[in-house]
Design a protein around this motif. Structure first.
Motif, mmCIF file in Angstrom:
data_model
loop_
_atom_site.group_PDB
_atom_site.id
_atom_site.type_symbol
_atom_site.label_atom_id
_atom_site.label_comp_id
_atom_site.label_asym_id
_atom_site.label_seq_id
_atom_site.Cartn_x
_atom_site.Cartn_y
_atom_site.Cartn_z
ATOM 1 N N LEU A 292 0.716 -1.187 0.163
ATOM 2 C CA LEU A 292 0.053 -0.066 0.110
ATOM 3 C C LEU A 292 0.724 1.201 0.008
ATOM 4 C CD1 LEU A 292 -2.671 -1.133 2.422
ATOM 5 C CD2 LEU A 292 -2.948 -1.111 0.276
ATOM 6 N N VAL A 293 2.081 1.170 0.944
ATOM 7 C CA VAL A 293 2.803 2.347 0.985
ATOM 8 C C VAL A 293 3.536 2.552 -0.418
ATOM 9 C CG1 VAL A 293 4.693 3.601 1.979
ATOM 10 C CG2 VAL A 293 3.014 2.099 3.507
ATOM 11 N N VAL A 294 4.188 1.282 -0.992
ATOM 12 C CA VAL A 294 4.773 1.352 -2.013
ATOM 13 C C VAL A 294 3.876 1.935 -3.463
ATOM 14 C CG1 VAL A 294 5.918 -0.135 -3.999
ATOM 15 C CG2 VAL A 294 6.279 -0.540 -1.396
ATOM 16 N N GLY A 295 2.672 1.537 -3.248
ATOM 17 C CA GLY A 295 1.894 1.944 -4.381
ATOM 18 C C GLY A 295 1.539 3.467 -4.267
ATOM 19 N N VAL A 296 1.278 4.095 -3.128
ATOM 20 C CA VAL A 296 0.998 5.470 -2.968
ATOM 21 C C VAL A 296 2.370 6.280 -3.608
ATOM 22 C CG1 VAL A 296 0.746 7.368 -1.460
ATOM 23 C CG2 VAL A 296 -0.408 5.509 -1.263
ATOM 24 N N PHE A 297 3.589 5.588 -3.237
ATOM 25 C CA PHE A 297 4.805 6.252 -3.445
ATOM 26 C C PHE A 297 4.928 6.325 -5.018
ATOM 27 C CE2 PHE A 297 9.676 6.055 -3.741
ATOM 28 C CZ PHE A 297 9.953 7.365 -3.438
ATOM 29 N N TYR A 298 4.522 5.210 -5.674
ATOM 30 C CA TYR A 298 4.790 5.035 -7.140
ATOM 31 C C TYR A 298 3.736 5.954 -7.878
ATOM 32 C CZ TYR A 298 4.096 2.995 -11.702
ATOM 33 O OH TYR A 298 4.212 3.027 -13.214
ATOM 34 N N VAL A 299 2.426 5.891 -7.291
ATOM 35 C CA VAL A 299 1.333 6.759 -7.931
ATOM 36 C C VAL A 299 1.969 8.278 -7.883
ATOM 37 C CG1 VAL A 299 -0.771 7.596 -7.799
ATOM 38 C CG2 VAL A 299 -0.343 5.203 -7.835
ATOM 39 N N THR A 300 2.352 8.687 -6.706
ATOM 40 C CA THR A 300 2.716 9.997 -6.661
ATOM 41 C C THR A 300 3.810 10.536 -7.580
ATOM 42 O OG1 THR A 300 2.161 9.848 -4.282
ATOM 43 C CG2 THR A 300 3.825 11.891 -4.916
ATOM 44 N N LEU A 301 4.888 9.424 -7.538
ATOM 45 C CA LEU A 301 6.009 9.963 -8.450
ATOM 46 C C LEU A 301 5.711 9.789 -9.752
ATOM 47 C CD1 LEU A 301 9.125 7.873 -6.907
ATOM 48 C CD2 LEU A 301 8.696 10.417 -6.889
ATOM 49 N N SER A 302 4.908 9.149 -10.408
ATOM 50 C CA SER A 302 4.253 8.871 -11.827
ATOM 51 C C SER A 302 3.571 10.209 -11.929
ATOM 52 C CB SER A 302 3.515 7.789 -11.955
ATOM 53 O OG SER A 302 4.318 6.553 -11.762
ATOM 54 N N SER A 303 2.751 10.863 -11.296
ATOM 55 C CA SER A 303 2.010 12.035 -11.501
ATOM 56 C C SER A 303 2.964 13.381 -11.551
ATOM 57 C CB SER A 303 0.926 12.127 -10.514
ATOM 58 O OG SER A 303 1.552 12.401 -9.286
ATOM 59 N N VAL A 304 4.011 13.266 -11.077
ATOM 60 C CA VAL A 304 4.884 14.519 -10.737
ATOM 61 C C VAL A 304 5.939 14.440 -11.774
ATOM 62 C CG1 VAL A 304 6.515 15.697 -9.282
ATOM 63 C CG2 VAL A 304 4.249 14.888 -8.477
ATOM 64 N N LEU A 305 6.337 13.240 -12.349
ATOM 65 C CA LEU A 305 7.801 13.214 -13.181
ATOM 66 C C LEU A 305 7.376 12.448 -14.411
ATOM 67 C CD1 LEU A 305 10.493 12.161 -10.436
ATOM 68 C CD2 LEU A 305 10.072 14.301 -11.509
ATOM 69 N N PRO A 306 7.910 12.627 -15.506
ATOM 70 C CA PRO A 306 7.759 11.909 -16.743
ATOM 71 C C PRO A 306 8.075 10.523 -16.568
ATOM 72 C CG PRO A 306 9.272 13.740 -17.108
ATOM 73 C CD PRO A 306 9.007 13.662 -15.579
ATOM 74 N N ASP A 307 7.298 9.664 -17.085
ATOM 75 C CA ASP A 307 7.179 8.246 -16.974
ATOM 76 C C ASP A 307 8.465 7.412 -16.406
ATOM 77 O OD1 ASP A 307 5.592 5.558 -16.904
ATOM 78 O OD2 ASP A 307 6.715 5.127 -18.739
ATOM 79 N N ILE A 308 9.310 7.416 -17.283
ATOM 80 C CA ILE A 308 10.598 6.620 -17.144
ATOM 81 C C ILE A 308 11.316 7.434 -15.985
ATOM 82 C CG2 ILE A 308 12.090 7.819 -18.981
ATOM 83 C CD1 ILE A 308 12.102 4.141 -17.838
ATOM 84 N N LEU A 309 11.248 8.574 -15.712
ATOM 85 C CA LEU A 309 12.113 9.305 -14.676
ATOM 86 C C LEU A 309 11.695 9.087 -13.191
ATOM 87 C CD1 LEU A 309 13.007 12.953 -16.088
ATOM 88 C CD2 LEU A 309 14.247 10.748 -16.123
ATOM 89 N N GLY A 310 10.008 9.120 -13.454
ATOM 90 C CA GLY A 310 9.163 8.700 -12.296
ATOM 91 C C GLY A 310 9.840 7.079 -11.865
ATOM 92 N N LEU A 311 9.555 6.171 -12.777
ATOM 93 C CA LEU A 311 9.941 4.956 -12.609
ATOM 94 C C LEU A 311 11.572 4.767 -11.820
ATOM 95 C CD1 LEU A 311 8.883 2.013 -12.487
ATOM 96 C CD2 LEU A 311 9.886 1.854 -14.967
ATOM 97 N N CYS A 312 12.543 5.805 -12.286
ATOM 98 C CA CYS A 312 13.902 5.516 -11.936
ATOM 99 C C CYS A 312 13.952 5.998 -10.494
ATOM 100 C CB CYS A 312 14.823 6.228 -12.688
ATOM 101 S SG CYS A 312 14.921 5.885 -14.560
ATOM 102 N N VAL A 313 13.325 7.178 -10.091
ATOM 103 C CA VAL A 313 13.322 7.745 -8.641
ATOM 104 C C VAL A 313 12.527 6.425 -7.992
ATOM 105 C CG1 VAL A 313 12.683 9.470 -7.382
ATOM 106 C CG2 VAL A 313 13.389 10.017 -9.576
ATOM 107 N N PHE A 314 11.434 5.976 -8.389
ATOM 108 C CA PHE A 314 10.672 5.141 -7.621
ATOM 109 C C PHE A 314 11.434 3.844 -7.350
ATOM 110 C CE2 PHE A 314 8.320 1.015 -8.078
ATOM 111 C CZ PHE A 314 7.427 1.120 -6.810
ATOM 112 N N VAL A 315 12.267 3.068 -8.335
ATOM 113 C CA VAL A 315 13.128 1.997 -7.854
ATOM 114 C C VAL A 315 13.819 2.199 -6.821
ATOM 115 C CG1 VAL A 315 14.533 2.275 -9.581
ATOM 116 C CG2 VAL A 315 14.048 0.131 -8.881
ATOM 117 N N GLY A 316 14.609 3.705 -6.844
ATOM 118 C CA GLY A 316 15.561 3.849 -5.923
ATOM 119 C C GLY A 316 14.942 3.963 -4.545
ATOM 120 N N GLY A 317 13.819 4.749 -4.363
ATOM 121 C CA GLY A 317 12.687 4.687 -3.261
ATOM 122 C C GLY A 317 12.733 3.201 -2.629
#
Length: 381
Positions: A292-317
């Motif tokens: 649940l926490v991981v999902g919220v983190f992913y959705v937040t980053l995906s809505s703020v950053l361009p797709d692949i950049l958001g995914l790069c930051v997400f995997v670091g988190g």
């Protein structure tokens, strides 16, 4: 040993013999404690206790360099096993006979009491600890605790921050109880394959050289594959901030004394960990709750950053989260080398549990405690 039973008696020679990692005893005045089970948990390290085995630790408890908290002293009482017998005169044989008789009586009484504590399933899952009188405590340890703690009202905060060394049963339903427990190794088993796969996916996508970030309608910049480690570390840094905020504002929320449901929620989320900080089955997030926490983190980053950049930051988190849970488990059960970074983190985290529950919210790092003024102060004598 139950406070109501007769104490056992030990000679100084008997106590001195228990100086190994398999059997370690210490003294507080004339009181004898078997601290074998606490060796790995001790924030100062196993060697520190073993160097004082068979000896009086009263001065070490008082400090300097560290004056132990009331909770630490209460915790020690859980390992009380008897009294020191200093009678070495001509009546020593009689003393030994009396001591052996007392032991037999004690063992018989404890066996009866353990049988009486069995739950509905016929099990006796709780150890007897003198710091928790089962007949006088504010909750009934013979029953699941989840639905009891809300009735403590204004007494809840003090009760939950007096830690004990015993397992907690939250629910009577076996399935619900099992869902709340997780072995530490499930964290890397579930999440590390996802971290590795997404890291590979992000790197190879950036390596194609087609990713560009538009700064204006007429200007964009390319995102090189070598920027992936930077984006990964940014995600890790963001997770460390989330870790701090979740621990401080969610796990350490102050539920109103009149609100049964918020007290219960607090206990389920984090209060049970403070009440039983060395319950190894509840030191890491169950994957279902963590998702649940991981999902919220992913959705937040995906809505703020361009797709692949958001995914790069997400995997670091996500990688930062895995390290967080592993470090948290290690801080409770590991024995880091004195002077190391993990050694200082372990001492810091144990202080949070035993003495400064409203401070010291950082787990993997103390960094965020400083700008938000929640750092645990250095001890002064």
């Amino acid at each position: 040993m139950s406070p109501s039973t007769s104490p056992r008696f030990f000679t100084e020679r008997e106590v001195a013999r228990h100086c190994t990692e398999d059997s370690c005893w210490v003294l507080m005045g004339s009181r004898v404690y078997d601290v074998t089970a606490f060796l790995r948990m001790h924030p100062g390290g196993e060697a520190l206790i073993r160097s004082r085995s068979g000896k009086d630790v009263s001065q070490a408890i008082e400090g300097p360099p560290h004056r132990h908290s009331e909770n630490a002293r209460r915790w020690l009482e859980q390992y009380y096993i008897g009294e020191l017998d200093r009678d070495n005169g001509t009546d020593e044989a009689q003393t030994l006979r009396e001591r052996n008789k007392a032991r037999e009586q004690t063992e018989g009484e404890e066996a009866k009491k353990t049988t009486a504590l069995k739950d509905e399933d016929g099990h006796a899952p709780y150890n007897l600890c003198s710091s928790v009188d089962l007949d006088k405590d504010l909750v009934d340890w013979r029953k699941p605790l989840a639905w009891q703690v809300g009735h403590l009202r204004e007494k809840y905060d003090e009760w939950v921050h007096q830690p004990v060394d015993r397992p907690i049963r939250l629910f009577g339903n076996p399935l619900m109880e099992a869902i709340t427990k997780t072995s530490w190794y499930w964290v890397p088993i579930v999440w590390l394959p996802i971290v590795f796969y997404l890291s590979w996916h992000c790197y190879t996508t950036l390596a194609q050289g087609t990713i560009r970030v538009a700064l204006t309608s007429d200007f964009s910049i390319p995102i090189h594959k070598y920027l992936f480690p930077v984006l990964f570390l940014i995600g890790w840094f963001l997770w460390s901030f989330m870790e701090y905020c979740i621990h401080r504002f969610v796990f350490h929320m102050n539920p109103p004394a009149h609100n049964y449901y918020l007290i219960t929620l607090h206990f389920l989320l984090h209060g049970q960990h403070h009440k039983s900080p060395f319950d190894g089955s509840r030191l890491v997030f169950p994957p279902g709750l963590a998702s649940l926490v991981v999902g919220v983190f992913y959705v937040t980053l995906s809505s703020v950053l361009p797709d692949i950049l958001g995914l790069c930051v997400f995997v670091g988190g996500l990688g930062g989260y895995v390290v967080y849970d592993m470090i948290h488990y290690y801080l409770h059960y590991g024995s880091p080398k004195k002077g190391s970074y993990l050694y200082s983190l372990k001492a810091y985290h144990v202080k949070h549990h035993f003495e400064h529950q409203k401070l010291g919210f950082g787990i993997t790092t103390k960094f965020w405690d400083h700008p938000f003024n929640t750092a645990i102060p250095d001890e002064k004598f």
